[in-house]
Write a protein that holds these residues in place. Structure first.
Motif, PDB file in Angstrom:
ATOM      1  N   UNK A 218       0.846  -1.189   0.000  1.00 41.10           N
ATOM      2  CA  UNK A 218       0.000   0.000   0.000  1.00 41.10           C
ATOM      3  C   UNK A 218       0.885   1.244   0.000  1.00 41.10           C
ATOM      4  N   UNK A 219       0.310   2.355  -0.500  1.00 42.88           N
ATOM      5  CA  UNK A 219       1.011   3.630  -0.476  1.00 42.88           C
ATOM      6  C   UNK A 219       0.672   4.381   0.800  1.00 42.88           C
ATOM      7  N   UNK A 220       1.686   4.806   1.515  1.00 42.52           N
ATOM      8  CA  UNK A 220       1.472   5.674   2.678  1.00 42.52           C
ATOM      9  C   UNK A 220       1.845   7.092   2.264  1.00 42.52           C
ATOM     10  N   UNK A 221       1.021   8.052   2.633  1.00 41.98           N
ATOM     11  CA  UNK A 221       1.163   9.422   2.149  1.00 41.98           C
ATOM     12  C   UNK A 221       1.375  10.379   3.328  1.00 41.98           C
ATOM     13  N   UNK A 277     -17.015 -20.026   9.359  1.00 38.42           N
ATOM     14  CA  UNK A 277     -16.735 -18.659   9.819  1.00 38.42           C
ATOM     15  C   UNK A 277     -16.430 -17.740   8.638  1.00 38.42           C
ATOM     16  N   UNK A 278     -16.604 -16.467   8.919  1.00 37.06           N
ATOM     17  CA  UNK A 278     -16.234 -15.428   7.958  1.00 37.06           C
ATOM     18  C   UNK A 278     -15.127 -14.570   8.559  1.00 37.06           C
ATOM     19  N   UNK A 279     -14.055 -14.382   7.796  1.00 38.24           N
ATOM     20  CA  UNK A 279     -12.923 -13.573   8.244  1.00 38.24           C
ATOM     21  C   UNK A 279     -12.944 -12.243   7.498  1.00 38.24           C
ATOM     22  N   UNK A 280     -12.866 -11.156   8.256  1.00 39.13           N
ATOM     23  CA  UNK A 280     -12.781  -9.813   7.670  1.00 39.13           C
ATOM     24  C   UNK A 280     -11.458  -9.184   8.094  1.00 39.13           C
ATOM     25  N   UNK A 281     -10.662  -8.821   7.093  1.00 36.46           N
ATOM     26  CA  UNK A 281      -9.383  -8.149   7.362  1.00 36.46           C
ATOM     27  C   UNK A 281      -9.508  -6.701   6.910  1.00 36.46           C
ATOM     28  N   UNK A 282      -9.358  -5.783   7.838  1.00 39.65           N
ATOM     29  CA  UNK A 282      -9.374  -4.362   7.518  1.00 39.65           C
ATOM     30  C   UNK A 282      -7.938  -3.818   7.551  1.00 39.65           C
ATOM     31  N   UNK A 283      -7.549  -3.150   6.466  1.00 37.99           N
ATOM     32  CA  UNK A 283      -6.252  -2.482   6.427  1.00 37.99           C
ATOM     33  C   UNK A 283      -6.493  -1.018   6.798  1.00 37.99           C
ATOM     34  N   UNK A 284      -5.884  -0.591   7.883  1.00 37.01           N
ATOM     35  CA  UNK A 284      -6.178   0.720   8.478  1.00 37.01           C
ATOM     36  C   UNK A 284      -4.938   1.616   8.433  1.00 37.01           C
ATOM     37  N   UNK A 285      -5.139   2.825   7.918  1.00 39.14           N
ATOM     38  CA  UNK A 285      -4.075   3.835   7.942  1.00 39.14           C
ATOM     39  C   UNK A 285      -4.359   4.803   9.076  1.00 39.14           C
ATOM     40  N   UNK A 286      -3.383   5.001   9.927  1.00 39.24           N
ATOM     41  CA  UNK A 286      -3.532   5.927  11.046  1.00 39.24           C
ATOM     42  C   UNK A 286      -3.028   7.304  10.597  1.00 39.24           C
ATOM     43  N   UNK A 287      -3.949   8.260  10.458  1.00 40.28           N
ATOM     44  CA  UNK A 287      -3.599   9.616  10.040  1.00 40.28           C
ATOM     45  C   UNK A 287      -3.294  10.475  11.259  1.00 40.28           C
ATOM     46  N   UNK A 316       0.281   9.511   7.033  1.00 39.89           N
ATOM     47  CA  UNK A 316      -0.405   8.228   7.034  1.00 39.89           C
ATOM     48  C   UNK A 316       0.570   7.092   6.855  1.00 39.89           C
ATOM     49  N   UNK A 317       1.711   7.201   7.466  1.00 38.19           N
ATOM     50  CA  UNK A 317       2.752   6.191   7.291  1.00 38.19           C
ATOM     51  C   UNK A 317       2.478   4.909   8.071  1.00 38.19           C
ATOM     52  N   UNK A 318       1.737   5.007   9.163  1.00 36.39           N
ATOM     53  CA  UNK A 318       1.451   3.832   9.979  1.00 36.39           C
ATOM     54  C   UNK A 318       0.260   3.080   9.405  1.00 36.39           C
ATOM     55  N   UNK A 319       0.492   1.869   8.929  1.00 36.82           N
ATOM     56  CA  UNK A 319      -0.565   1.032   8.373  1.00 36.82           C
ATOM     57  C   UNK A 319      -0.613  -0.276   9.149  1.00 36.82           C
TER      58      UNK A 319
END
Length: 337
Positions: A218-221, A277-287, A316-319
């Motif tokens: 992913x790109x961190x901005x 089961x259902x697995x949900x993976x969220x990719x989160x950027x901490x702004x 938003x470098x922390x992912x």
């Protein structure tokens, strides 16, 4: 550094010499009456026709002068050392500072007003001034320097009632050094932004390995900006603000510079999905929005002046990844059948 580089020929050709202090007689350094072009760095310099700062004089401000009117006729050089930041001169209608007066703090063309060809004496409070014979900086001029008083224009240079334009000499460009005060960094806000969401469903009775991908990039901005603490502060020259070895902001007069840096971040997502089961993976950027004070030291004519600005970043470098597992309600589906 205030200095002047003088050249033997026009267009900066031929022999050259560099000076950082007054030269009362250029013949003593084998460069008398041979200057045809010059470069000035910092404060203005005065070139005199005769040794010991006598005779016809011409002022040269910072910059490159490929051709000069006093070509091959400069015998001495003098550095203008006055503080040129806030110039002021008072001119008087009559001799001995009598009659109507006019206080001038900036360049003025007297032909546009009521004081044209009226001045007969003056007092210079600040700076160094060129008093021209004609409007639009035309004709012969006299140099009036800080602290000088001239009670009678007439016998000195036959200038009585002839002044039509006044120009304050400008100082050289300041050098600007910056220091980001990282110890005073202040976090203004933090928030999480979901930039990707990946789902996997396991309807079997056995644990399954998540197979969509083991990792993604992913790109961190990060956006960077700078502003002056005092909006009205005038910055005449551009300067660089070094954020890190890869990032520089260029700050210029009348503009607020901003830039964006982009990095690649690889996120590894190894996971197993439990049965039914259902697995949900969220990719989160901490702004993170933060501000940091910046110290600006502007040095002009050897005099430092400190001002302050503010560097702001939205990073938003922390992912990170967040996993959520929820069961699939198979029993309800069977009953409905």
């Amino acid at each position: 550094m205030n200095k002047i580089i003088v050249y033997e020929h026009e267009d900066f050709k031929g022999l050259s010499k560099e000076f950082i202090a007054d030269v009362p007689d250029l013949r003593s350094v084998d460069f008398g009456d041979c200057i045809s072009s010059l470069k000035v760095i910092g404060q203005p310099w005065l070139g005199f026709h005769d040794p010991n700062y006598q005779g016809t004089v011409h002022a040269y401000e910072e910059g490159e002068h490929k051709h000069i009117s006093m070509s091959n006729h400069i015998s001495s050089l003098q550095l203008v050392t006055e503080d040129l930041e806030h110039p002021q001169i008072t001119v008087y209608e009559h001799r001995n500072y009598e009659g109507a007066s006019k206080v001038i703090t900036e360049e003025i063309n007297l032909t546009y007003g009521y004081f044209n060809d009226k001045a007969s004496s003056h007092v210079v409070q600040k700076g160094a001034w060129l008093l021209y014979e004609h409007g639009n900086r035309g004709g012969w001029y006299y140099i009036a320097r800080e602290g000088s008083k001239l009670p009678n224009y007439g016998p000195v240079f036959h200038f009585n009632d002839k002044c039509s334009h006044m120009y304050p000499l400008k100082g050289g460009r300041p050098t600007v050094t910056t220091k980001i005060l990282w110890d005073c960094r202040k976090v203004e806000s933090e928030r999480d932004v979901v930039i990707d969401e990946i789902n996997g469903i396991n309807t079997t009775d056995f644990e399954q390995t998540f197979t969509t991908s083991s990792s993604r990039v992913y790109e961190s901005v990060t956006s960077h900006s700078f502003r002056l603490k005092v909006p009205s502060l005038r910055i005449d020259e551009s300067f660089n603000l070094s954020i890190d070895p890869k990032t520089n902001l260029t700050v210029e007069k009348g503009s607020i510079d901003s830039t964006v840096t982009i990095d690649k971040v690889e996120v590894t997502m190894p996971a197993n999905i439990p049965p039914h089961s259902e697995l949900c993976i969220q990719v989160i950027m901490k702004l993170i929005t933060a501000s940091t004070p910046v110290e600006l030291i502007m040095t002009k004519n050897g005099k430092p002046k400190t001002e302050y600005g503010e560097y702001r970043s939205v990073s938003g470098r922390n992912i990170i990844t967040k996993y959520t597992v929820k069961p699939i309600e198979l029993k309800k589906n069977i009953q409905s059948q």
